[in-house]
Write an enzyme that holds these catalytic residues in place. Structure first.
Site, PDB file in Angstrom:
ATOM      1  N   LYS A  54       0.829  -1.207   0.000  1.00 19.83           N
ATOM      2  CA  LYS A  54       0.000   0.000   0.000  1.00 19.83           C
ATOM      3  C   LYS A  54       0.864   1.257   0.000  1.00 19.83           C
ATOM      4  O   LYS A  54       0.563   2.234  -0.709  1.00 19.83           O
ATOM      5  CB  LYS A  54      -0.935  -0.014   1.213  1.00 19.83           C
ATOM      6  N   GLN A  98      -4.592  -2.102  10.044  1.00 19.46           N
ATOM      7  CA  GLN A  98      -4.491  -3.357   9.308  1.00 19.46           C
ATOM      8  C   GLN A  98      -5.087  -4.514  10.103  1.00 19.46           C
ATOM      9  O   GLN A  98      -4.784  -4.702  11.288  1.00 19.46           O
ATOM     10  CB  GLN A  98      -3.021  -3.658   8.979  1.00 19.46           C
ATOM     11  N   ASP A 121     -10.747   2.131   3.832  1.00 28.06           N
ATOM     12  CA  ASP A 121     -11.115   0.723   3.628  1.00 28.06           C
ATOM     13  C   ASP A 121     -12.602   0.580   3.316  1.00 28.06           C
ATOM     14  O   ASP A 121     -13.041  -0.459   2.823  1.00 28.06           O
ATOM     15  CB  ASP A 121     -10.785  -0.108   4.872  1.00 28.06           C
TER      16      ASP A 121
END
Length: 283
Positions: A54, A98, A121
């Site tokens: 990412k 995460q 997200d």
């Protein structure tokens, strides 16, 4: 031979579009950069690799990013306090904690305290509710990736029967809503462990999307010739990564993803799209 749904090539095209849009924005022209902040709790090898990719994507697009590493022993209260600080940090436009998290931390509680405006997200209950209501929102990355990949290859969806295997929050449930939207108009069936026999419904489907994490779950004999098959779920057998989609599916499918590495690159591209949208909406 089927058409291969090439996630790497499609993701590269999406990144080019995202960069062009960013470069043309008043935000970037004024010298600002969208900034992603990731929080990694513990030292899970797979999670560290996902986070690293990412940040590599951010660098390639000229976006800023920052990684915060925390010990696995951190308390939930301390993690929530950090998220509160980042929510109020104007230099942070997108925030990811995460997953998975250590067992003593409630992942749902963590997702809920992330600002919906920074939830790149797309998993905050408010963003999921907005999606359900047909309102603008930061949408979940993997379902967005699958839909974008299908559209890129002109896979027919309107009025077609789509079977989604798996009803998880990350893929199955939000994807079902997105495919049923008026601008897609697919006829969606969500299959899960409560279905005794998947075969009749899979054989009747124009599109199969497998997000179950069961090795070789979808085999050629359950696929209608010419159908589109998308593999999302993976699992590990004897240390080797195995797809939900068996190798022989390519013998009958009209479109198919590679057994590894197609949806993942597209998911990260959709994350970058969300980050840019979040940054532009906060200015």
């Amino acid at each position: 031979m089927p058409v291969i749904l090439d996630g790497d090539a499609t993701a590269a095209a999406w990144r080019a579009r995202i960069k062009a849009r960013a470069d043309e924005s008043a935000f970037v022209r004024a010298g600002h950069r969208p900034c992603l902040v990731t929080v990694l709790v513990g030292d899970d090898e797979a999670s560290r690799a996902y986070v690293s990719r990412k940040h590599q994507d951010c660098e390639a697009l000229g976006f800023a990013s920052r990684q915060i590493d925390l010990p696995a022993s951190i308390s939930q209260a301390d993690l929530l306090a950090l998220i509160d600080i980042l929510n109020r940090d104007a230099a942070c436009h997108g925030l990811i904690v995460q997953l998975p998290l250590p067992a003593h931390i409630d992942a749902g509680a963590v997702i809920e305290v992330i600002s919906p405006d920074k939830d790149v997200d797309g998993l905050h209950p408010l963003n999921l509710g907005r999606m359900l209501a047909g309102q603008p929102a930061l949408r979940p990355c993997t379902p967005s990736a699958i839909l974008a990949l299908l559209r890129e290859y002109d896979v027919p969806l309107a009025g077609r029967r789509v079977a989604i295997i798996g009803r998880g929050l990350l893929v199955g449930r939000p994807l079902a809503m997105m495919l049923a939207d008026r601008d897609v108009d697919a006829v969606v069936t969500v299959l899960h462990r409560g279905v005794a026999d998947l075969t009749p419904m899979l054989r009747d489907s124009d599109v199969i999307i497998a997000a179950a994490g069961q090795p070789d779950l979808v085999r050629a004999e359950v696929v209608r010739p010419g159908a589109c098959v998308v593999g999302v779920g993976i699992s590990y057998v004897d240390g080797q990564m195995v797809s939900d989609i068996a190798e022989d599916v390519a013998q009958v499918a009209g479109w198919v993803t590679p057994r590894h590495g197609s949806v993942g690159p597209m998911t990260r591209a959709m994350l970058m799209r969300n980050l840019l949208n979040a940054a532009l909406s906060q200015t």
